[in-house]
Design a protein around this motif. Structure first.
Motif, PDB file in Angstrom:
ATOM      1  N   ILE A  62      42.868  46.359  30.919  1.00 58.83           N
ATOM      2  CA  ILE A  62      43.207  47.653  30.320  1.00 58.83           C
ATOM      3  C   ILE A  62      42.588  47.803  28.938  1.00 58.83           C
ATOM      4  O   ILE A  62      42.002  48.842  28.601  1.00 58.83           O
ATOM      5  N   ALA A  63      42.707  46.759  28.115  1.00 59.26           N
ATOM      6  CA  ALA A  63      42.169  46.816  26.753  1.00 59.26           C
ATOM      7  C   ALA A  63      40.660  47.013  26.768  1.00 59.26           C
ATOM      8  O   ALA A  63      40.111  47.853  26.045  1.00 59.26           O
ATOM      9  N   THR A 105      39.579  50.531  28.169  1.00 56.93           N
ATOM     10  CA  THR A 105      39.827  51.582  27.188  1.00 56.93           C
ATOM     11  C   THR A 105      38.723  51.640  26.139  1.00 56.93           C
ATOM     12  O   THR A 105      38.270  52.724  25.762  1.00 56.93           O
ATOM     13  N   ALA A 146      34.882  54.635  26.233  1.00 59.26           N
ATOM     14  CA  ALA A 146      34.622  55.630  25.188  1.00 59.26           C
ATOM     15  C   ALA A 146      33.142  56.014  25.208  1.00 59.26           C
ATOM     16  O   ALA A 146      32.277  55.186  25.480  1.00 59.26           O
ATOM     17  N   TRP A 188      33.370  49.233  35.166  1.00 57.65           N
ATOM     18  CA  TRP A 188      32.946  50.443  34.462  1.00 57.65           C
ATOM     19  C   TRP A 188      31.445  50.696  34.621  1.00 57.65           C
ATOM     20  O   TRP A 188      31.033  51.798  34.987  1.00 57.65           O
TER      21      TRP A 188
END
Length: 199
Positions: free
Chosen positions: A10-11, A14, A18, A157
């Motif tokens: 999660i960290a 996030t 961006a 990602w």
């Protein structure tokens, strides 16, 4: 309490998701369908190396010597502004996405540009080495499990961004769409470069 593996995922996700110079480059390569897998692999391997360095304690060393980021800071700022100006030039003179009209850039050129956008940006070090390294080390004996979660997020990602962008190729057959994308990339890159240089 959540697993360090999930917290790391999660960290990292996030921070990586961006909008930034590296993501804009991966998106553009994905839309062009040009050397996508090598670019995705380079970004993922780079994050693995940087996150591992942070967990191994390099982040604490950088935090103790903030002057170590100055070379990357100014070099990165100049590079981002230069890349932004090239994007602005493309936006001024757009071309449609037609592979038969223009030969793709050589793989080495694409990878060098990708590496520069990755390693000349001091924000990359602050996010991966310093911040993720510090978060991982809060888990002490399970810090490497946090790291596995973080690098998994990075891989997910970049694969999603690079390969998913192919679905936009039809939209980008219109020169106006490329003009808008390159215009946004130009503004973002120059803005990032100036903010890094002045920070």
């Amino acid at each position: 309490m959540s697993s360090p593996l999930i917290l790391g995922f999660i960290a990292s996700f996030t921070l990586i998701a961006a909008i930034g110079a590296q993501n804009a480059f991966v998106l553009r390569q994905g839309i062009r369908r040009e050397h996508v897998l090598p670019v995705v692999a380079l970004c993922t391997v780079s994050d693995i190396a940087l996150i591992s360095a942070g967990i191994a304690g390099i982040g604490a060393l950088i935090s103790a010597h903030p002057g170590a980021l100055n070379i990357a800071k100014f070099g990165g700022a100049l590079f981002l502004v230069g890349y932004g100006l090239l994007a602005a030039r493309r936006a001024w003179r757009p071309s449609s996405l037609n592979p038969s009209e223009k030969a793709p850039a050589r793989l080495v050129e694409v990878l060098v540009t990708c590496a520069a956008l990755t390693f000349l940006n001091p924000h990359v070090y602050l996010d991966t080495v310093v911040l993720l390294g510090a978060l991982a080390n809060e888990h002490r004996d399970q810090r490497w499990l946090f790291g596995v979660g973080a690098v998994t997020a990075s891989a997910v990602w970049f694969v999603s961004l690079g390969l998913g962008a192919r679905r936009l190729a039809g939209l980008f057959a219109n020169p106006l769409t490329w003009r808008i994308l390159d215009g946004l990339i130009a503004v973002m890159m120059v803005g990032l470069g100036v903010s890094i240089g002045l920070s």
